[in-house]
Scaffold this motif. Structure first.
Motif, short mmCIF file in Angstrom:
data_model
loop_
_atom_site.label_atom_id
_atom_site.label_comp_id
_atom_site.label_asym_id
_atom_site.label_seq_id
_atom_site.Cartn_x
_atom_site.Cartn_y
_atom_site.Cartn_z
N THR A 118 -0.34 3.26 -22.42
CA THR A 118 -0.65 3.49 -23.83
C THR A 118 -2.12 3.79 -24.05
N SER A 119 -2.93 3.65 -23.00
CA SER A 119 -4.36 3.95 -23.14
C SER A 119 -4.83 4.76 -21.95
N SER A 120 -5.36 4.10 -20.93
CA SER A 120 -5.91 4.77 -19.77
C SER A 120 -4.98 4.65 -18.58
N THR A 121 -4.63 5.79 -17.98
CA THR A 121 -3.82 5.76 -16.76
C THR A 121 -4.57 5.08 -15.64
N ALA A 122 -5.87 5.34 -15.56
CA ALA A 122 -6.66 4.73 -14.50
C ALA A 122 -6.64 3.20 -14.61
N ALA A 123 -6.67 2.71 -15.84
CA ALA A 123 -6.68 1.26 -16.05
C ALA A 123 -5.39 0.62 -15.56
N ILE A 124 -4.26 1.23 -15.89
CA ILE A 124 -2.99 0.64 -15.46
C ILE A 124 -2.81 0.77 -13.95
N LEU A 125 -3.28 1.88 -13.37
CA LEU A 125 -3.16 2.05 -11.93
C LEU A 125 -4.04 1.03 -11.19
N THR A 126 -5.19 0.72 -11.75
CA THR A 126 -6.05 -0.29 -11.15
C THR A 126 -5.35 -1.64 -11.14
N ALA A 127 -4.72 -1.98 -12.26
CA ALA A 127 -4.00 -3.25 -12.33
C ALA A 127 -2.81 -3.27 -11.38
N LEU A 128 -2.11 -2.15 -11.28
CA LEU A 128 -0.94 -2.08 -10.41
C LEU A 128 -1.32 -2.19 -8.93
N THR A 129 -2.39 -1.51 -8.55
CA THR A 129 -2.81 -1.59 -7.14
C THR A 129 -3.40 -2.97 -6.82
N ALA A 130 -3.97 -3.63 -7.81
CA ALA A 130 -4.42 -5.00 -7.59
C ALA A 130 -3.23 -5.91 -7.32
N THR A 131 -2.12 -5.64 -7.99
CA THR A 131 -0.89 -6.40 -7.74
C THR A 131 -0.42 -6.21 -6.30
N VAL A 132 -0.55 -4.99 -5.79
CA VAL A 132 -0.20 -4.72 -4.40
C VAL A 132 -1.02 -5.60 -3.46
N ALA A 133 -2.33 -5.66 -3.69
CA ALA A 133 -3.21 -6.43 -2.81
C ALA A 133 -2.88 -7.92 -2.85
N VAL A 134 -2.56 -8.42 -4.05
CA VAL A 134 -2.26 -9.85 -4.17
C VAL A 134 -0.98 -10.21 -3.42
N THR A 135 0.09 -9.46 -3.65
CA THR A 135 1.35 -9.79 -2.97
C THR A 135 1.25 -9.53 -1.47
N ALA A 136 0.48 -8.50 -1.10
CA ALA A 136 0.31 -8.22 0.33
C ALA A 136 -0.45 -9.34 1.02
N ALA A 137 -1.37 -9.98 0.31
CA ALA A 137 -2.12 -11.09 0.90
C ALA A 137 -1.27 -12.36 0.98
N LEU A 138 -0.36 -12.56 0.03
CA LEU A 138 0.42 -13.80 -0.01
C LEU A 138 1.66 -13.76 0.88
N THR A 139 2.27 -12.58 1.02
CA THR A 139 3.54 -12.49 1.74
C THR A 139 3.48 -13.01 3.18
N PRO A 140 2.44 -12.66 3.98
CA PRO A 140 2.42 -13.16 5.37
C PRO A 140 2.38 -14.68 5.46
N LEU A 141 1.93 -15.35 4.40
CA LEU A 141 1.92 -16.81 4.45
C LEU A 141 3.34 -17.35 4.56
N LEU A 142 4.33 -16.60 4.03
CA LEU A 142 5.72 -17.01 4.18
C LEU A 142 6.14 -17.01 5.64
N VAL A 143 5.63 -16.00 6.38
CA VAL A 143 5.95 -15.92 7.81
C VAL A 143 5.36 -17.12 8.54
N ALA A 144 4.14 -17.48 8.18
CA ALA A 144 3.51 -18.64 8.81
C ALA A 144 4.27 -19.93 8.48
N LEU A 145 4.73 -20.06 7.24
CA LEU A 145 5.48 -21.25 6.84
C LEU A 145 6.84 -21.32 7.52
N ALA A 146 7.35 -20.14 7.93
CA ALA A 146 8.67 -20.08 8.57
C ALA A 146 8.61 -20.34 10.07
#
Length: 389
Positions: A118-146
């Protein structure tokens, strides 16, 4: 937040989980099947390239959010297959299928983000790619816990469930969105020759960079497992560390750009720094593996913003109509690099921790820096002037 945007956040979170889960389980899969599966990483990006290329055709007939949902479901099926695979070839094949779904989701979700903003495409893409980094950092911890279960790779089933949920969120978000306009392709003009020439150096640099990133992202669990002789579950944390370092590099680059550093200068500084420290890693890793890992970590931070900086520098050279067409081309170029660069390194050496791996990536970083330094001005670039400097 609209249903469409919620669906996009779910899709990008799922992509981050897929991108991290497959590299994180490589050591445990190798232990389970008794054979090397490092070729799963070029297979993953080969599938990604196929998905990106296919999306260009399918998006003319299917809503972007619907195609993104299909991509999530393909990833879910592939992750289930990978979790249960009993042989190395089967796991590699399912990794390629996961890449196909990833490519479909990435391309179509990127298109949908512009319409959903609804405003800036760059702004939403920045937020979306930040989501990628967060989940990518957390997911391997599941492997360690397993670590206590017989097959830690079964964590892929958890990611598959998340991908299925993302598909549902995307379908819900697609309600009320406009259907694709048939025949639009014929009304678009192609890229001008001058624009193609302006893009060429960066279109070559982008796949080379993505290939280097893929080497360290894809083998982020394998490299510490080999250098530090740790068990597969602990090695999976290496993938979390990798994505954490990527986040640090991206935030640092964003701060530099806000302080007035030009895109080109930030790009050159990062790639040249990475080339130097990867050269150091090649020298010290055989005798001091811990110091080698530190050098690799510095290189990852330096390289982290390269993709966004390269794409931004490329699109600044084009007008809006051409930029929309060039985005798909650039994404496809990057996906190709993610497949062929790791495959080429595996051809040179079958050991991801060999000095040859770090020498090759250092040389590639130098080539990327040289290509990024080429100044090409077009008619549209003259308007943006200082942004390209």
């Amino acid at each position: 937040m609209t249903p469409a945007i919620r669906g996009l956040f779910a899709a990008f979170a799922g992509m981050g989980a897929t991108a991290a889960a497959i590299p994180a389980v490589l050591p445990s899969v190798e232990q389970s099947v008794g054979a090397s599966v490092v070729s799963a990483i070029p297979a993953l990006f080969g599938g990604l390239l196929a998905g990106v290329l296919a999306s260009g055709l399918v998006l003319r007939r299917v809503r972007a959010l619907h195609l993104a949902a299909i991509g999530c479901l393909v990833q879910a099926v592939a992750l289930c297959g990978g979790a249960l695979a009993g042989t190395a070839p089967a796991f590699v094949a399912f990794a390629a299928l996961a890449g196909l779904g990833f490519g479909l989701t990435e391309a179509s979700a990127s298109v949908a983000s512009k319409a959903a903003s609804t405003s800036s495409t760059a702004a939403i893409l920045t937020a979306l790619t930040a989501t990628v980094a967060v989940t990518a950092a957390l997911t391997p911890l599941l492997v360690a816990l397993a670590a206590g279960i017989e097959r830690p790779s079964l964590v892929l089933l958890v990611v598959a469930v998340a991908q299925s949920a993302a598909a549902v969120a995307l379908v819900v978000g697609a309600r009320g969105t406009a259907a694709p306009v048939r025949g639009a392709r014929g009304r678009r003009r192609g890229l001008r020759r001058a624009s193609v020439l302006a893009l060429l150096p960066l279109a070559v640099a982008l796949p080379l960079y993505v290939g280097v990133e893929t080497v360290f992202a894809g083998w982020s669990a394998v490299i510490p497992a080999e250098l530090l002789r740790v068990d597969p579950a602990a090695a999976a944390i290496g993938t979390s560390v990798f994505w954490g370092l990527m986040a640090v590099g991206r935030f640092a680059s964003s701060a530099m750009l806000r302080s007035g550093v030009s895109t080109r200068r930030a790009l050159l500084g990062g790639t040249l720094t990475a080339a130097v420290v990867l050269g150091v890693a090649a020298v010290v890793t055989p005798t001091a593996p811990a110091f080698g890992l530190v050098a690799i970590a510095v290189a990852v931070v330096a390289l982290a913003p390269t993709y966004a900086l390269t794409v931004g520098l490329a699109l600044d050279r084009l007008d809006d109509d051409e930029a929309a067409q060039a985005t798909g081309v650039l994404v496809a170029c990057g996906a190709a690099g993610g497949s062929f660069v790791p495959a080429a390194i595996l051809f040179l050496t079958d050991d991801p921790t060999a000095p040859a791996t770090f020498v090759a990536t250092a040389v590639i970083c130098l080539v990327v820096a040289a290509l990024s330094a080429i100044r090409v001005r077009t008619a549209s670039a003259a308007v943006t002037g200082s942004r390209i400097a």
